[in-house]
Design an enzyme around this catalytic site. Sequence first.
Site, short mmCIF file in Angstrom:
data_model
loop_
_atom_site.label_atom_id
_atom_site.label_comp_id
_atom_site.label_asym_id
_atom_site.label_seq_id
_atom_site.Cartn_x
_atom_site.Cartn_y
_atom_site.Cartn_z
CB CYS A 82 -3.74 12.04 -5.11
SG CYS A 82 -2.82 11.88 -3.24
N1 LIG Z 1 1.17 12.72 -0.49
C1 LIG Z 1 -0.46 12.62 0.22
O1 LIG Z 1 -0.57 13.32 0.17
C2 LIG Z 1 -1.47 11.31 -0.17
C3 LIG Z 1 -2.74 11.51 0.38
C4 LIG Z 1 -3.99 10.16 0.59
C5 LIG Z 1 -2.73 9.63 0.05
N2 LIG Z 1 -1.69 9.14 -0.35
C6 LIG Z 1 -1.49 8.13 -0.78
O2 LIG Z 1 -0.51 7.09 0.04
C7 LIG Z 1 0.36 6.24 -0.82
C8 LIG Z 1 1.63 6.87 0.19
O3 LIG Z 1 1.87 7.68 -0.45
P1 LIG Z 1 3.15 8.93 0.44
O4 LIG Z 1 2.72 10.51 -0.53
O5 LIG Z 1 2.82 8.56 1.68
O6 LIG Z 1 4.20 8.52 -0.61
P2 LIG Z 1 5.23 8.73 -0.33
O7 LIG Z 1 6.65 8.51 -1.63
O8 LIG Z 1 6.30 9.21 0.82
O9 LIG Z 1 6.33 7.55 1.30
C9 LIG Z 1 6.05 5.70 0.37
C10 LIG Z 1 7.04 4.95 1.35
O10 LIG Z 1 6.84 4.00 1.01
C11 LIG Z 1 8.33 3.57 1.10
N3 LIG Z 1 8.36 1.94 0.15
C12 LIG Z 1 8.85 2.05 -0.90
N4 LIG Z 1 8.47 0.49 -1.43
C13 LIG Z 1 8.26 0.05 0.07
C14 LIG Z 1 8.22 -1.32 0.43
N5 LIG Z 1 8.85 -2.83 -0.34
N6 LIG Z 1 8.06 -2.12 1.81
C15 LIG Z 1 8.41 -0.82 3.02
N7 LIG Z 1 8.67 0.47 2.57
C16 LIG Z 1 8.07 1.08 0.90
C17 LIG Z 1 9.03 4.43 0.17
O11 LIG Z 1 11.21 4.25 0.58
C18 LIG Z 1 8.59 5.82 1.18
O12 LIG Z 1 9.73 6.32 2.40
C19 LIG Z 1 -0.46 6.38 -2.37
O13 LIG Z 1 -1.02 5.01 -2.29
C20 LIG Z 1 -0.79 7.34 -2.19
O14 LIG Z 1 -1.12 8.06 -3.13
C21 LIG Z 1 -1.23 10.12 -0.80
#
Ligand SMILES: NC(=O)c1ccc[n+]([C@@H]2O[C@H](COP(=O)([O-])OP(=O)(O)OC[C@H]3O[C@@H](n4cnc5c(N)ncnc54)[C@H](O)[C@@H]3O)[C@@H](O)[C@H]2O)c1
Length: 436
Positions: A274
């Site tokens: 992030c």
């Molecule tokens: N990790 C954090 O602490 C956090 C905190 C706040 C916000 N975010 C935001 O949340 C969002 C997700 O982050 P995350 O950390 O969970 O990512 P992540 O990489 O852990 O998980 C994303 C998931 O989406 C799946 N994916 C990718 N393309 C896809 C598609 N076309 N259809 C279905 N699934 C698909 C991936 O296989 C993966 O399992 C991002 O925008 C991030 O900036 C993350």
Amino acid sequence: MADHHRNLIAKLNDRSAVIGIVGLGYVGLPLAIRFAEVGYRVLGFDIAEDKVVRLNAGESLIEHIPHTAVRAMRDAGFEATTDFSRTPEADALILCVPTPLNKYREPDLSFVLDTVDSLTPHMRDGQVMSLESTTYPGTTDEELAPRLAAQGLSVGQTTFLVYSPEREDPGNANFDTLSIPKVCGGVTPACLEVGLALYGQVIDRVVPVSSCRAAELTKLLENIHRAVNIGLVNEMKIVADRMGIDIHEVIAAAATKPFGFVPYWPGPGLGGHCIPIDPFYLTWKAREYGVHTRFIELAGEVNSAMPDYVVGKLTQALNDRTRSVNGSRILVLGIAYKKNVDDMRESPSVILMEKLRDLGAVVHYSDPHIPHFPKMREHHFDLDSTPLTAESVASYDCVLLATDHDRFDYDLITAHSALIIDTRGKLPASDAVVKA
Ligand SMILES: NC(=O)c1ccc[n+]([C@@H]2O[C@H](COP(=O)([O-])OP(=O)(O)OC[C@H]3O[C@@H](n4cnc5c(N)ncnc54)[C@H](O)[C@@H]3O)[C@@H](O)[C@H]2O)c1
């Protein structure tokens, strides 16, 4: 409109709605667990076949989420699938997919747009879509709403679209999905009402805002606030060091002021999915409006220079002991981007390892949360975590504390290291400890 709107809100309120979580990663998985806990049936979508198989076998994919939580969710009817033709089964579709930067450090919305394009052909009337991925203001209105309309879905009438940013803080035991207030904006007032019903059953406090754009910018402001303040304390660390003052002592003292000061802590650079990335979503979008986001750029410059600062301090410390980096054995402690998690995304430890390797050091690492150096797109180390024993620690010329996990035995490390470079202000000053 009235029927779809009323029926959907009623189903969300009495928890008979089926919740579709799309993207089962750090954000999606805890959210799925939370909806299942309060009695919703949850259908998880992901494109990663192996994740789907493992989740359906009751296995957690994230260290701080126990297998028992996934099993309990399975028992409550959770199922994961790669089959997007099952989209109509869900009443709500919550998108939790990655929003990285491309190689030009511009927003890469391809994951979000691919996801929307996979879902919309199967969507039916009476569904709500909520985007949770961090993104620039305008994404939901300008990118998602037209894609739904192009499929004949009538946003605000029969289909509802909201933006509600995730505020997950992995590894933080003080807060969980329930207790972290959640901001929500809708494309129309009717959309917002549905959004409030969707989250109202699983989150203690849902905070409505007037538009999706306001909700999108709220999330960016939160992360920009962190990036800028971390940049500030990183710069202060360098100044304090030159003056022979311990910045950690100073921040702790300043934090005793009961108002008007919030402590941020310096480190070896920014990490995680992030803080190093999200601010540049705004930088990119602001250009469209002729605005140059100088604070963001400046903080980025200071923060991304920190690994070089640490390498400089380490080089100097070895030099003082008539040694060079070239040929030294260096153990990096902690390769996760922050303490007590197993997430390595954008970790400055990896940048440090590469810089030291490029200077000719023999680099190893120890991290109780990451037993094997994983496959990464841009970084390659064929290494396993080095177990910390008196002998192993003593065999290195220098130990570099990059991420201060609680599970490290600091007494053992301090007792047996020839030289420690402490980037986290964790260890008491001594001849063998250099703050960096
Ligand atoms: N990790 C954090 O602490 C956090 C905190 C706040 C916000 N975010 C935001 O949340 C969002 C997700 O982050 P995350 O950390 O969970 O990512 P992540 O990489 O852990 O998980 C994303 C998931 O989406 C799946 N994916 C990718 N393309 C896809 C598609 N076309 N259809 C279905 N699934 C698909 C991936 O296989 C993966 O399992 C991002 O925008 C991030 O900036 C993350």
